[in-house]
Structures are given as C-alpha cells and as structure tokens.
Design a protein around this motif. Structure first.
Motif, PDB file in Angstrom:
ATOM      1  N   ASP A 111      -1.982  12.872 -13.987  1.00  0.00           N
ATOM      2  CA  ASP A 111      -3.122  13.714 -14.350  1.00  0.00           C
ATOM      3  C   ASP A 111      -4.443  13.290 -13.720  1.00  0.00           C
ATOM      4  N   ALA A 115      -3.247   8.986 -15.163  1.00  0.00           N
ATOM      5  CA  ALA A 115      -2.191   8.604 -16.104  1.00  0.00           C
ATOM      6  C   ALA A 115      -0.924   9.379 -15.757  1.00  0.00           C
ATOM      7  N   LEU A 117       2.147  11.206 -17.215  1.00  0.00           N
ATOM      8  CA  LEU A 117       2.463  11.792 -18.514  1.00  0.00           C
ATOM      9  C   LEU A 117       3.781  12.550 -18.501  1.00  0.00           C
ATOM     10  N   SER A 118       4.550  12.365 -19.551  1.00  0.00           N
ATOM     11  CA  SER A 118       5.788  13.113 -19.744  1.00  0.00           C
ATOM     12  C   SER A 118       5.447  14.501 -20.296  1.00  0.00           C
ATOM     13  N   SER A 121       3.895  14.308 -23.785  1.00  0.00           N
ATOM     14  CA  SER A 121       2.510  13.824 -23.757  1.00  0.00           C
ATOM     15  C   SER A 121       1.550  14.918 -23.300  1.00  0.00           C
ATOM     16  N   VAL A 122       1.968  15.701 -22.307  1.00  0.00           N
ATOM     17  CA  VAL A 122       1.123  16.801 -21.832  1.00  0.00           C
ATOM     18  C   VAL A 122       1.001  17.859 -22.920  1.00  0.00           C
ATOM     19  N   LYS A 125      -1.518  16.705 -25.429  1.00  0.00           N
ATOM     20  CA  LYS A 125      -2.864  16.782 -24.854  1.00  0.00           C
ATOM     21  C   LYS A 125      -3.353  18.236 -24.805  1.00  0.00           C
TER      22      LYS A 125
END
Length: 131
Positions: A111, A115, A117-118, A121-122, A125
């Motif tokens: 990102d 970071a 991110l899986s 996680s996205v 967010k």
C-alpha cells in the motif's frame, strides 16, 4: 507526484481480466494500451497498469519478493501498479479496486504506506475509512 501502491497476484491475469475489473468499477481502459486504465470519481483519480512477472523480477530484489510471497502464499505472477492523486477519496478508491481484483484472484497489496497487506487487512482498512 502521485502516491503509488502495487497489487500482486499469484495468478496470471490476462489483459481481458484487467479490463473487466476496471470497467466494472466504472473506469476506462486505454484502447491503444489495454494494459492501462483509470478510474475517476468526482475530483479523485487513480491510474492502473498491468505489468508482467518479468517487470517484478527486473525491478525488485529477492528480499522484497520473499516478503510478498510470504504474505501471498505463492510467487507473485503479475503486478498492477496503482497511482493515485492526493485526495482522501482516492485512498478509498484504490482499496476498493484492490478488493475487486482480490474477489476473483489471490492478491496482496503493497500500500501507499509501504505496508504489505492481505485481503482481510485491506478489507478492515476499507471498512474503517468508510466509517
């Protein structure tokens, strides 16, 4: 200078797959360069480019590749470079586009904050930004 992020997938996305996702999200694909597209919403824009594994191997070192492979669970086969303008809405747009790609293909996101991110996680967010 725009912000940038990268979507990596362990699947080999075809140009048609790339175009389909961008068009489904209300974007446009260049007729002369079908591996490039953009999405605009109000005053916010993001630009996307589908790039092959050769580009990944050429521009990134083994340490980066290993980090992405660890999160993805497989070797990245394709990358989608995402450039976004500096509006706050563009930061929401690029997460939404990632989720569109990740719906059909295994993907991770490197990102704008550097970071890795899986999908989950996205999604967290994205939901947090929606409020």
């Amino acid at each position: 200078m725009s912000l940038s992020a990268i979507i990596f997938s362990s699947e080999q996305l075809a140009v048609g797959d790339f175009k389909e996702v961008i068009l489904a999200d209300g974007g446009h694909v260049s007729s002369g360069k079908p591996f490039r597209g953009s999405i605009s919403e109000g005053d916010s824009d993001i630009w996307l480019a589908l790039l092959s594994k050769d580009v990944i191997d050429e521009f990134y070192d083994a340490e980066d590749l290993q980090e992405w492979e660890d999160v993805l669970g497989a070797v990245p086969q394709v990358m989608i470079e995402v450039n976004l303008d500096h509006t706050e809405h563009a930061k929401l747009m690029y997460l939404k586009v990632f989720l569109s790609f990740a719906k059909d293909w295994p993907c991770i996101l490197y990102d704008v904050d550097d970071a890795v991110l899986s999908y989950s996680s996205v999604l967290e967010k994205y939901k947090a930004l929606l409020g």
